[in-house]
Structures are given as C-alpha cells and as structure tokens.
Design a protein around this motif. Structure first.
Motif, PDB file in Angstrom:
ATOM      1  N   PHE A  87      -5.718  25.938   7.937  1.00  0.00           N
ATOM      2  CA  PHE A  87      -6.413  25.844   6.652  1.00  0.00           C
ATOM      3  C   PHE A  87      -7.896  25.514   6.820  1.00  0.00           C
ATOM      4  N   TYR A  88      -8.256  24.847   7.928  1.00  0.00           N
ATOM      5  CA  TYR A  88      -9.674  24.577   8.174  1.00  0.00           C
ATOM      6  C   TYR A  88     -10.450  25.881   8.360  1.00  0.00           C
ATOM      7  N   ARG A  89      -9.837  26.864   9.031  1.00  0.00           N
ATOM      8  CA  ARG A  89     -10.475  28.170   9.202  1.00  0.00           C
ATOM      9  C   ARG A  89     -10.555  28.897   7.860  1.00  0.00           C
ATOM     10  N   GLU A 109     -17.484  29.103  16.631  1.00  0.00           N
ATOM     11  CA  GLU A 109     -18.067  28.485  17.820  1.00  0.00           C
ATOM     12  C   GLU A 109     -19.510  28.928  18.045  1.00  0.00           C
ATOM     13  N   SER A 110     -19.808  30.208  17.760  1.00  0.00           N
ATOM     14  CA  SER A 110     -21.164  30.723  17.982  1.00  0.00           C
ATOM     15  C   SER A 110     -22.188  30.005  17.111  1.00  0.00           C
ATOM     16  N   PHE A 111     -21.770  29.608  15.893  1.00  0.00           N
ATOM     17  CA  PHE A 111     -22.670  28.845  15.030  1.00  0.00           C
ATOM     18  C   PHE A 111     -22.858  27.419  15.559  1.00  0.00           C
ATOM     19  N   PHE A 117     -25.385  25.145  11.240  1.00  0.00           N
ATOM     20  CA  PHE A 117     -24.303  24.633  10.393  1.00  0.00           C
ATOM     21  C   PHE A 117     -24.436  25.304   9.017  1.00  0.00           C
ATOM     22  N   PRO A 118     -23.937  26.554   8.911  1.00  0.00           N
ATOM     23  CA  PRO A 118     -24.186  27.363   7.716  1.00  0.00           C
ATOM     24  C   PRO A 118     -23.410  26.935   6.477  1.00  0.00           C
ATOM     25  N   GLY A 134     -11.580  28.443  16.616  1.00  0.00           N
ATOM     26  CA  GLY A 134     -13.012  28.576  16.409  1.00  0.00           C
ATOM     27  C   GLY A 134     -13.700  29.534  17.359  1.00  0.00           C
ATOM     28  N   SER A 135     -13.066  29.854  18.470  1.00  0.00           N
ATOM     29  CA  SER A 135     -13.700  30.725  19.465  1.00  0.00           C
ATOM     30  C   SER A 135     -13.399  32.203  19.237  1.00  0.00           C
ATOM     31  N   HIS A 136     -12.552  32.513  18.254  1.00  0.00           N
ATOM     32  CA  HIS A 136     -12.204  33.903  17.986  1.00  0.00           C
ATOM     33  C   HIS A 136     -12.711  34.351  16.615  1.00  0.00           C
TER      34      HIS A 136
END
Length: 472
Positions: A87-89, A109-111, A117-118, A134-136
């Motif tokens: 749910f965080y994603r 992860e890229s951000f 921090f958009p 976060g890495s995908h």
C-alpha cells in the motif's frame, strides 16, 4: 430486531459465530504482527471455521449475511495493513500521478538516491514499501493508478486517510461483485448463497479489505463482464473486461478461452425460433468474436494511451518479466524444477524456467480453447478456472491474494479446491518468520504441505468425485 428475545433465541448459534468473528477480526486487524506465526495461524483457523459454520447455518438468510459481510469489513476501516507493505507503493504512485509525473518512467529509488522528494512523506513511503519494491518500476495498470490518484486527491498528506479511501474503494468493489455475482448465479440456476464462499471468506476480507490488494476491483469488473456476456450484451462486456485488465493484467489469460463460447453457440433466426444454417451461424459468430476482441483491445489501448512512450514500453515489459525470471515465492512445480536444476547444473535455472513456463501455459490454454467444450457460461467459467489454476501451478510466484480470482470463479462451478486453497494459503506467510534472520528462505516443507492439500483436493475433484453437473 437484534435485541428481540425471540430473534436471539432462534439465532443463538449464528449470532455467536458473528460475535466471535468480530472479536477475532479486531485482534487480527489491530493486534497482530505477521511474524507472530502462531497467533496468525490460530486466528485465521478460528475465523475460517466460524465463516464455514456461519454460511452453513445461515446460507438462506441472504440479507443477514450481506450485513455481516459489511460489518466484518468495517472493522478494518482504521487499520494499517499488517501482512503487506504494497500500500505504500500505491500511495506513492497516486501522489506521483497527481504531481503530473508519469509513474511508469521512474523507480522510487531513483528519486530518493538523487535526493529528490517529489511527494509528501517520500522517505517514509520508500522505507515502508522496502527497497525491493522501491527499486523496480511500477507494474500497476492505469485503472489501478486512477484508484491510487483518487485516494491521494481526497486525503492529501494523510497516509491513514489514503488507506481508508483505498479500503472504501475495495469494499465497494466487493459489494459490486456480490450484486452481479448473485444475478449471474440466479441466471445460471445455481444457489445464490454460493457467493458467500467468496464474500464472507476471511481470506478475501483479510487480503483485500485488510491488506488493500486491488484484485477485488479487478474481480468486480470481471464478474460484471461475465454477467453481461451471459445476457447477450457482449459489446458492453468487452468494455468492462478491458477495465478489468486495466486494473490487473491477469484477465488477459482468459482471452483465448472465449473462442468456443462465441463461435460454437447456436444463433436463432429473426423469428427467434429455429437455428440458422451452420455456415451463416459460424460466420456471424466469428464476426462477433472478432469485434469482441477488437473492443477489448482498443479500450485497453485507450486506457494505457495517456502513459504511452517508448520508455514506458521498455520499463513495463521489464517489470512484467521480473515475475517470470527473477521473483520466486510460494511456487509448486517451479520449486521442483529448480531443485532438478540445482541437482544437474548446480545453480538456479529461474531464467530458463521462467521463459519456458509461459510457453507451456499458452500451449495448454490453446488446447483448452480448441479441444475442450466451452460453449455455455458455466463451461466457460470452468475452463477459466482450470486455465488460471494451471498458470498458478507452474508460476514462479504465487502471492496469497492471487488466489482470489480462482475463488470467485469456483463459485459458479462444481469445484471447491480454491476454497480449500484459500484456507491453506495462510501457510505461505510463514516465510516471514525468517525475515529478520540470516536465512530468509522459505520453509519448503511448509509449502509442500500447502500444495499436497491443494493438489490432493484438485485431483480428487477432477478424477474421483462425481459432482452434479451444473447447467447454464
């Protein structure tokens, strides 16, 4: 009415089941950590037993069971999911979309690693979802993204508020499934209480309402589509099926299976009395099937169009391939093939196996399409159930909430192995017992128990049990 002494006297047992379930659901929602496996298994077993007895004893009191289904879901309204971090994603994707950023083009992860921090609470959301997620790149289709954005729009910076909106959307979808599922069961002359094996199942309540998996929304559109198809509104059914695909991609696997349902059904003449000639009938039905596929395809493309770019295609295809060639969880035949690979080659052959199994699945689906009789609605739903089951039997990753689609399809068939699977699937959560240990691997003995039970019931129902035939 509930305080009426006569009502209580006549319904003592069901009321006891409901009261105990309310207590257990409350403990499950607010006082359970997923690594506490003894508490998890005990609560789930108790809830499943109570659910089974409740449906058994009250199956003809439809309105009461509907109210109970809503009540059980309402218990979770303020709970933060405790068995899943996904749910965080969902929150991240929704907030990114509201910022006007295409969620398919960048990983979380890229951000974070570049110090950007958009969205509000970006670091908290990244920590919550975990580095693997976060890495995908995101793999959630556009209608799912719309749900995320609606929740973000309504709740701003509140994580709990967004969770509550997600939950309301999923609960509404469940009751949409109840509505169209009941109507379809009535049309098929199947007992309407069958729908409660899905709606009241603690697996569905916990995984969808509790853990916020949007399979419930996908299933709502799927059942609505099947109902429309059954009553002859195939054009509208195609649009709704595309909406289902645009929540989760899994209904794509069903597309070949519509062939016989369209092509080999008899069409009445203009007086609605006699069948038309075989040649005319075949030509008309092939035309309908072609238009059905065209509507599904065009609608799906339109829904994806706002996000389309060459980078989107590259990112999305990479993400989807991960489920076949990188991830592994709660598998059955794949784990056997993996062990054979270790035995003869000395390493994990997931890259090869992951490329081979989709080909096998497609071949099996084509065999089911052309050589199995799928001309009635019940036959169509049955082959959808068996086709999807084969896919999950051979998949490298079978998360618990995947089984929800099998469970709803089984409601319209004679098969009950998905109901059994919805109980033993809780064993897959024992993998999290090792989450903070050096050895984070799954216990293969536990997975073996899960699948021995599932395959045992499946084979018994296929080859031994003589169940009454359901007619469309």
């Amino acid at each position: 009415m509930l305080l009426n002494p006569n009502f209580i006297k006549l319904n003592k047992l069901p009321l006891l089941f409901v009261a105990a379930s309310i207590l257990f659901y409350y403990i499950f929602a607010y006082h359970l950590v997923r690594t506490d496996y003894i508490k998890l298994l005990t609560l789930y077993t108790a809830l499943f037993t109570l659910f089974y007895k409740l449906v058994q004893t009250t199956k003809h009191n439809f309105k009461s069971l509907v109210m109970v289904a809503f009540l059980f879901r309402a218990i979770f309204i303020l709970a933060v999911p405790n068995l899943s971090q996904d749910f965080y994603r969902f929150i991240w994707d929704g907030r990114i979309l509201l910022q006007g950023i295409n969620p398919y083009l960048n990983t979380v992860e890229s951000f974070i690693t570049s110090g950007e921090f958009p969205v509000a609470q970006a670091q908290e959301l990244y920590t919550g979802m975990g580095t693997l997620n976060g890495s995908h790149f995101t793999n959630y289709p556009p209608v799912n993204q719309l749900c995320f954005a609606i929740a973000g729009l309504l709740t701003g910076k509140s994580i709990l508020g967004t969770v509550m909106v997600f939950r309301i959307i999923i609960i509404l979808a469940d009751f949409g499934t109840l509505f169209f599922g009941k109507k379809l069961l009535e049309k098929l002359n199947i007992p309407v209480y069958n729908i409660f094996w899905y709606i009241l199942n603690p697996f569905i309540i916990i995984e969808l309402t509790g853990n916020l998996h949007f399979e419930g929304v996908m299933i709502f559109f799927l059942i609505w589509s099947l109902y429309l198809l059954h009553i002859g509104k195939w054009q509208f059914a195609a649009v709704v099926l595309a909406l289902s695909i645009s929540v989760k991609l899994i209904p794509l696997i069903f597309l070949p299976l519509f062939f016989q349902f369209f092509v080999k059904r008899k069409t009445l003449n203009s007086e609605n009395t006699l069948p038309t000639s075989i040649k005319t009938n075949l030509r008309t039905n092939l035309k309908k099937l072609t238009f059905f596929y065209a509507i599904v395809g065009i609608t799906t493309v339109i829904l994806f169009a706002p996000f389309f770019s060459s980078q989107f295609v590259s990112n999305y295809s990479k993400t989807v391939s991960l489920w076949f060639q990188n991830f592994e969880f709660n598998a059955s035949f794949y784990y056997i093939a993996r062990e054979i690979g270790y035995l003869f080659r000395g390493w994990n052959e997931i890259a090869i196996i992951g490329k081979t199994t989709p080909i096998i699945v497609v071949l099996v689906l084509l065999i089911m399409t052309f050589f199995r009789k799928n001309r009635t609605t019940v036959e169509l739903i049955t082959v959808m159930l068996l086709g999807l089951s084969f896919y999950y039997f051979t998949a490298t990753t079978v998360h618990p909430w995947y089984i929800a689609t099998l469970l709803i399809l089984s409601v319209f068939t004679k098969y009950k192995f998905p109901l059994v699977w919805s109980f033993v699937i809780i064993l897959s959560y024992l993998a999290y017992v090792n989450i903070n240990k050096a050895d984070k691997s799954e216990n293969l003995w536990v997975i073996a128990i899960e699948y021995l039970v599932v395959y045992g019931v499946f084979l018994w129902e296929i080859f031994i049990k003589k169940a009454p035939k359901l007619e469309a």
